[in-house]
Scaffold this motif. Sequence first.
Motif, PDB file in Angstrom:
ATOM      1  N   ASP A   1       0.813  -1.220   0.000  1.00 29.74           N
ATOM      2  CA  ASP A   1       0.000   0.000   0.000  1.00 29.74           C
ATOM      3  C   ASP A   1       0.846   1.269   0.000  1.00 29.74           C
ATOM      4  N   ASP A   2       1.970   1.290   0.740  1.00 28.09           N
ATOM      5  CA  ASP A   2       2.758   2.519   0.796  1.00 28.09           C
ATOM      6  C   ASP A   2       3.381   2.844  -0.553  1.00 28.09           C
ATOM      7  N   VAL A   3       3.786   1.816  -1.295  1.00 28.76           N
ATOM      8  CA  VAL A   3       4.345   2.044  -2.628  1.00 28.76           C
ATOM      9  C   VAL A   3       3.247   2.503  -3.583  1.00 28.76           C
ATOM     10  N   ARG A   4       2.093   1.894  -3.483  1.00 35.22           N
ATOM     11  CA  ARG A   4       0.961   2.321  -4.325  1.00 35.22           C
ATOM     12  C   ARG A   4       0.669   3.799  -4.120  1.00 35.22           C
ATOM     13  N   ARG A   5       0.596   4.226  -2.887  1.00 43.75           N
ATOM     14  CA  ARG A   5       0.254   5.636  -2.604  1.00 43.75           C
ATOM     15  C   ARG A   5       1.346   6.573  -3.133  1.00 43.75           C
ATOM     16  N   ARG A   6       2.601   6.163  -3.015  1.00 42.17           N
ATOM     17  CA  ARG A   6       3.674   6.996  -3.535  1.00 42.17           C
ATOM     18  C   ARG A   6       3.589   7.107  -5.054  1.00 42.17           C
ATOM     19  N   TRP A   7       3.301   5.995  -5.709  1.00 42.98           N
ATOM     20  CA  TRP A   7       3.160   6.028  -7.167  1.00 42.98           C
ATOM     21  C   TRP A   7       1.998   6.913  -7.591  1.00 42.98           C
ATOM     22  N   GLU A   8       0.916   6.882  -6.822  1.00 41.30           N
ATOM     23  CA  GLU A   8      -0.272   7.679  -7.176  1.00 41.30           C
ATOM     24  C   GLU A   8       0.040   9.167  -7.242  1.00 41.30           C
ATOM     25  N   THR A   9       0.977   9.622  -6.419  1.00 36.75           N
ATOM     26  CA  THR A   9       1.336  11.049  -6.449  1.00 36.75           C
ATOM     27  C   THR A   9       2.085  11.421  -7.724  1.00 36.75           C
ATOM     28  N   MET A  10       2.588  10.427  -8.449  1.00 32.20           N
ATOM     29  CA  MET A  10       3.356  10.679  -9.664  1.00 32.20           C
ATOM     30  C   MET A  10       2.496  10.610 -10.929  1.00 32.20           C
ATOM     31  N   PHE A  11       1.248  10.147 -10.814  1.00 35.98           N
ATOM     32  CA  PHE A  11       0.426   9.982 -12.012  1.00 35.98           C
ATOM     33  C   PHE A  11       0.232  11.311 -12.720  1.00 35.98           C
ATOM     34  N   ASN A  12       0.463  11.318 -14.010  1.00 38.53           N
ATOM     35  CA  ASN A  12       0.298  12.518 -14.827  1.00 38.53           C
ATOM     36  C   ASN A  12      -0.281  12.106 -16.180  1.00 38.53           C
ATOM     37  N   PRO A  13      -1.567  12.454 -16.412  1.00 41.19           N
ATOM     38  CA  PRO A  13      -2.435  13.326 -15.618  1.00 41.19           C
ATOM     39  C   PRO A  13      -2.938  12.638 -14.347  1.00 41.19           C
ATOM     40  N   ARG A  14      -3.263  13.459 -13.353  1.00 43.86           N
ATOM     41  CA  ARG A  14      -3.781  12.939 -12.101  1.00 43.86           C
ATOM     42  C   ARG A  14      -5.162  12.343 -12.315  1.00 43.86           C
ATOM     43  N   LEU A  15      -5.474  11.295 -11.550  1.00 47.17           N
ATOM     44  CA  LEU A  15      -6.785  10.667 -11.635  1.00 47.17           C
ATOM     45  C   LEU A  15      -7.756  11.356 -10.684  1.00 47.17           C
ATOM     46  N   SER A  16      -9.014  11.425 -11.097  1.00 49.05           N
ATOM     47  CA  SER A  16     -10.042  11.938 -10.193  1.00 49.05           C
ATOM     48  C   SER A  16     -10.270  10.917  -9.084  1.00 49.05           C
ATOM     49  N   ARG A  17     -11.025  11.297  -8.069  1.00 52.50           N
ATOM     50  CA  ARG A  17     -11.279  10.384  -6.959  1.00 52.50           C
ATOM     51  C   ARG A  17     -11.972   9.114  -7.444  1.00 52.50           C
ATOM     52  N   ASP A  18     -12.958   9.264  -8.325  1.00 46.19           N
ATOM     53  CA  ASP A  18     -13.673   8.097  -8.847  1.00 46.19           C
ATOM     54  C   ASP A  18     -12.772   7.245  -9.734  1.00 46.19           C
ATOM     55  N   GLU A  19     -11.957   7.895 -10.558  1.00 50.84           N
ATOM     56  CA  GLU A  19     -11.033   7.155 -11.429  1.00 50.84           C
ATOM     57  C   GLU A  19     -10.022   6.370 -10.609  1.00 50.84           C
ATOM     58  N   LEU A  20      -9.524   6.981  -9.549  1.00 52.28           N
ATOM     59  CA  LEU A  20      -8.541   6.317  -8.710  1.00 52.28           C
ATOM     60  C   LEU A  20      -9.162   5.133  -7.983  1.00 52.28           C
ATOM     61  N   ALA A  21     -10.389   5.308  -7.495  1.00 47.00           N
ATOM     62  CA  ALA A  21     -11.072   4.209  -6.808  1.00 47.00           C
ATOM     63  C   ALA A  21     -11.280   3.033  -7.762  1.00 47.00           C
ATOM     64  N   LYS A  22     -11.652   3.326  -9.000  1.00 51.15           N
ATOM     65  CA  LYS A  22     -11.853   2.270  -9.996  1.00 51.15           C
ATOM     66  C   LYS A  22     -10.541   1.576 -10.318  1.00 51.15           C
ATOM     67  N   PHE A  23      -9.476   2.361 -10.447  1.00 51.73           N
ATOM     68  CA  PHE A  23      -8.167   1.787 -10.758  1.00 51.73           C
ATOM     69  C   PHE A  23      -7.699   0.866  -9.634  1.00 51.73           C
ATOM     70  N   ARG A  24      -7.904   1.268  -8.391  1.00 52.63           N
ATOM     71  CA  ARG A  24      -7.511   0.439  -7.257  1.00 52.63           C
ATOM     72  C   ARG A  24      -8.291  -0.871  -7.232  1.00 52.63           C
TER      73      ARG A  24
END
Length: 273
Positions: free
Chosen positions: A171-194
């Motif tokens: 989980d900690d690596v996932r969260r760190r990677w999420e901060t690097m996503f470009n373009p950033r995902l919306s809350r719904d997009e991120l929830a779906k991706f997870r």
Amino acid sequence: MVTHQPERVVNRGERRVPENESRYRAPALEKGLDVLELLAGQTEPMTLTAIVKQLGRSHGELFRMVQVLEHRGFIEQESGSEGYRLTDRLFSLGMQQPRNRTLLEIALPVMRNLAEFISQSCHLAVHSLGDIVVVARIESAELQGFSVRIGYRRPLPKTASGSVLYAFQPDDVRRRWETMFNPRLSRDELAKFRTEADSIRQRRVAMTPSRFVVGVTDISAPVTRGGMAAAALTVPFLNKKLQQSISPKETAELVRQAAERISAQLVESDSRI
């Protein structure tokens, strides 16, 4: 009377970093790294004027830096234009690391056998700053096939390889990677991706229509080291009208088995695990 100087903010590609963020300062080195980070995120060459504007520095500050980077082979001018782009020198340096050499040495024979058996190309991708980067490929021996070049980059959430790499991280690596996503995902997009990543983790293989090429199904499985995905083995399965002997579902199982063979050898060869 005490006056407060405004905090200087440096643009590093898409990141805005306070200049006092780092404890130690090496201005010349930081200028060079800023240029490299900026160009790494571009799909088209950038002129010196555009680089100066994007980084918020003066022409004089960056002119010599760009010249040195070009002389050392880290960047080059696009033929017939004034724009600069990264060369593969940084990529080549990274591949010289023992960990990466071991991965490629083990993976390539397995990939070659897989491509020959299924009559499809395959490639190996790793994570880099929120993207996937292709580090090896084996092309199909058939007259018809689809493959991607070494060094190919795409945002991690938009690819089967990226979903697989993300799925097999703590989980900690996932969260760190999420901060690097470009373009950033919306809350719904991120929830779906997870959610999709958790499903892939259960199946140990991803199979999805390509988002970029019609008629291609991306099939990907994790190459693991120490329980985490070190790479993703992916087949861009080309749906052929003639001489299609192996189905996508059968291919998915073969890709998963090939990735597990690489993983088993990778762990055995790595004394750090």
